[in-house]
Design an enzyme around this catalytic site. Structure first.
Site, short mmCIF file in Angstrom:
data_model
loop_
_atom_site.label_atom_id
_atom_site.label_comp_id
_atom_site.label_asym_id
_atom_site.label_seq_id
_atom_site.Cartn_x
_atom_site.Cartn_y
_atom_site.Cartn_z
N HIS A 1 11.87 5.18 15.18
CA HIS A 1 11.99 5.75 13.74
C HIS A 1 12.46 7.20 13.58
O HIS A 1 12.45 7.80 14.61
CB HIS A 1 10.41 5.89 13.37
CG HIS A 1 10.12 5.81 12.07
ND1 HIS A 1 10.15 6.58 11.19
CD2 HIS A 1 10.11 4.53 10.97
CE1 HIS A 1 9.82 6.27 9.99
NE2 HIS A 1 9.89 4.99 9.87
N HIS B 1 5.46 4.06 14.20
CA HIS B 1 5.94 5.19 13.01
C HIS B 1 4.76 5.69 12.56
O HIS B 1 4.83 6.44 11.49
CB HIS B 1 6.72 4.21 12.16
CG HIS B 1 6.14 3.41 11.26
ND1 HIS B 1 6.00 2.22 11.70
CD2 HIS B 1 5.72 3.44 9.92
CE1 HIS B 1 5.47 1.60 10.51
NE2 HIS B 1 5.17 2.23 9.60
N GLU C 1 -2.21 5.16 3.05
CA GLU C 1 -1.97 3.53 2.86
C GLU C 1 -3.42 3.19 2.26
O GLU C 1 -3.59 2.18 1.44
CB GLU C 1 -1.49 2.68 3.67
CG GLU C 1 0.09 3.20 3.69
CD GLU C 1 0.57 4.21 4.83
OE1 GLU C 1 -0.42 4.86 5.32
OE2 GLU C 1 1.76 4.41 5.03
N ARG D 1 1.61 7.76 10.84
CA ARG D 1 1.28 9.30 10.95
C ARG D 1 0.11 9.54 11.95
O ARG D 1 -0.02 10.45 12.43
CB ARG D 1 0.91 9.69 9.64
CG ARG D 1 1.87 10.14 8.54
CD ARG D 1 1.33 9.93 7.31
NE ARG D 1 2.50 9.64 6.39
CZ ARG D 1 3.09 10.66 5.74
NH1 ARG D 1 2.77 11.84 5.71
NH2 ARG D 1 4.01 10.03 4.84
N ASP E 1 0.97 -1.21 0.08
CA ASP E 1 0.09 0.03 0.14
C ASP E 1 0.74 1.39 0.04
O ASP E 1 0.58 2.22 0.43
CB ASP E 1 -0.84 0.01 1.23
CG ASP E 1 -0.18 -0.24 2.53
OD1 ASP E 1 1.06 0.08 2.59
OD2 ASP E 1 -0.88 -0.59 3.51
N GLU F 1 -0.33 -9.08 -1.22
CA GLU F 1 -0.86 -8.49 -0.20
C GLU F 1 -2.16 -7.74 -0.44
O GLU F 1 -2.28 -6.42 0.14
CB GLU F 1 -0.02 -7.74 0.77
CG GLU F 1 -0.48 -7.86 2.09
CD GLU F 1 0.68 -6.80 2.99
OE1 GLU F 1 0.65 -5.71 2.72
OE2 GLU F 1 1.35 -7.49 3.70
N1 UDP Z 1 11.65 -4.07 10.84
C1 UDP Z 1 13.02 -3.72 10.95
N2 UDP Z 1 13.79 -3.01 11.80
C2 UDP Z 1 13.08 -2.01 12.67
C3 UDP Z 1 11.64 -2.00 12.52
C4 UDP Z 1 10.91 -2.93 11.62
O1 UDP Z 1 13.59 -4.73 9.99
O2 UDP Z 1 13.67 -1.29 13.14
C5 UDP Z 1 11.08 -4.55 10.04
C6 UDP Z 1 9.92 -5.75 10.59
O3 UDP Z 1 10.45 -6.74 11.19
C7 UDP Z 1 8.93 -5.89 9.53
C8 UDP Z 1 9.06 -4.76 8.73
O4 UDP Z 1 10.30 -3.86 9.20
O5 UDP Z 1 9.56 -7.08 8.58
C9 UDP Z 1 8.16 -3.58 9.11
O6 UDP Z 1 8.30 -2.53 8.49
P1 UDP Z 1 7.44 -1.16 9.07
O7 UDP Z 1 7.11 -1.48 10.52
O8 UDP Z 1 8.33 0.05 8.74
O9 UDP Z 1 6.14 -0.94 7.85
P2 UDP Z 1 4.64 -1.62 8.08
O10 UDP Z 1 4.79 -3.24 8.01
O11 UDP Z 1 3.85 -1.22 9.13
O12 UDP Z 1 4.42 -1.37 6.61
#
Ligand code: UDP
Length: 371
Positions: free
Chosen positions: A244, A211, A132, A213, A96, A118
């Site tokens: 973050h 993280h 998203e 918004r 997304d 997904e």
């Molecule tokens: N992740 C990582 N390092 C971090 C935080 C998250 O490698 O410091 C990994 C986590 O294991 C997962 C992915 O990043 O696989 C999730 O990313 P994020 O939380 O940024 O995005 P979302 O999944 O919410 O889109």
């Protein structure tokens, strides 16, 4: 041979698309190019290195303080040029992000079939997650192949009467997690040494990521207040928080939590470090989508610091709980899991509803039959 373009822009997209890219590369049916838009430039590089892949094309569109509109404009023209130069038979996008939405739009304008990995996640609130939720709905309107991770996601797509083929395949994040846990287990000593001060010197460790918004402002303040209360209530538990880099997150978190003896504010960690820390944690507090999907495979309860989730399967399966960005609810839920081992065990034992680790193979086999 058919030509496929796999377009990635951010860390979670790369984690979830690389298994598909690797599976396509193994197949003789496809000539596959990995396109990086560079939306998360540094974080992407570390993921590519970890999975031992390199992008064929790096669009490097991100500039400092890039606005969403600016990013969208740059991405659309850059992706269109790639499509014109390579005339693909298929474009593959994931999730997304702005990269995924614009990559699909560029393909749609050029009438190239689009596969969406997904597909079908919905909060049905266009403001959360922003932007998203709208990105993924727009992609669903354009895609020809909708690879839904769960039945619930597929049902949402059917309900919306999207055009194209819908297939439930699980989430490729589990394919990557399995690859990563194997790799991490071969280097356990290295990680044990690196994190000894936050793991071995405490009875338990709670891992935190955040993280979104929607939580900027009061949301993050409430989250930090909850961590302050918990850290002083449980001095034998460490609270490890890879913060973050966005100033809306970083400034509040450092202002409120820096210096507390059992709270460790660290830089965002590489994926293998993250997998190690998740494995070592007692429970995870997060607003991340990917972490919600990964944690149940590692037997870790997740407290979701959001009001709504587009991943209700984890809550329904008993692996996760919605606690909002509310000080009271976060504190109560953590206390419940720390003090009540029966409750903890039932959450830790739940079966992961998001996948078995064979999603990339299922996606590529389906595409083989269709294109
Ligand atoms: N992740 C990582 N390092 C971090 C935080 C998250 O490698 O410091 C990994 C986590 O294991 C997962 C992915 O990043 O696989 C999730 O990313 P994020 O939380 O940024 O995005 P979302 O999944 O919410 O889109």
């Amino acid at each position: 041979m058919k030509k496929a373009l796999v377009i990635v822009g951010t860390r979670p997209e790369a984690i979830k698309l690389i298994p598909v890219f690797k599976e396509l590369k193994r197949s003789k049916h496809w000539l596959t190019l990995l396109i990086s838009t560079g939306q998360h430039h540094e974080m992407l590089k570390s993921i590519f290195d970890f999975f031992e892949v390199q992008p064929d094309i790096d669009l490097a569109v991100m500039t400092k303080n890039q606005s969403l509109a600016g990013l969208t404009g740059l991405l659309l023209s850059a992706c269109t040029t790639v499509i014109e130069n390579h005339s693909p038979d298929l474009i593959i996008v994931q999730g997304d992000t702005t990269t995924a939405m614009v990559g699909a739009l560029a393909g749609f304008y050029k009438r190239v079939p689009i596969a969406h990995i997904e597909a079908g996640l919905r909060s049905y609130d266009k403001t959360a997650p922003f932007p998203e939720e709208v990105n993924r709905r727009v992609i669903s309107a354009m895609a020809d192949f909708h690879f839904a991770p769960t039945k619930t996601a597929a049902e949402a797509l059917k309900y919306e009467r999207v055009q194209g083929k819908i297939k439930v395949v699980g989430n490729t994040v589990i394919d990557s997690l399995i690859f990563a846990t194997k790799k991490v287990s071969k280097q356990l000593k290295k990680f044990d040494r690196k994190y000894t001060n936050v793991v071995d010197q405490y009875e338990r460790m709670i891992l935190i990521t955040g993280h979104r918004r929607e939580s900027f402002g009061d949301g993050f303040k409430n989250i930090c207040k909850a961590i302050q209360v918990l850290a002083s209530t449980y001095p034998k538990i460490s609270f490890v928080y890879p913060v973050h880099l966005n100033p809306n997150v970083k400034d509040v978190v450092f202002n409120m939590l820096d210096g507390l003896p059992n709270v460790y504010l660290i830089n965002p960690v590489a994926y293998d470090d993250m997998v190690y820390l998740m494995t070592k944690s007692y429970l995870i507090l997060t607003d991340s989508g990917g972490v919600q999907e990964e944690a149940p495979s590692l037997g870790k309860p997740v407290l979701i610091m959001r009001e709504k989730t587009e991943r209700p399967e984890g809550v329904e399966a008993g692996c996760s709980l919605l606690v909002g960005a509310s000080q009271k609810r976060i504190v109560k839920a953590v206390k419940n899991l720390v003090d009540n081992t029966r409750k903890y065990k039932s959450m830790a034992r739940a079966v992961n509803p998001y996948g078995r680790g064979d999603s990339a193979a299922r996606i590529v086999s389906c595409l083989r039959n269709e294109i």
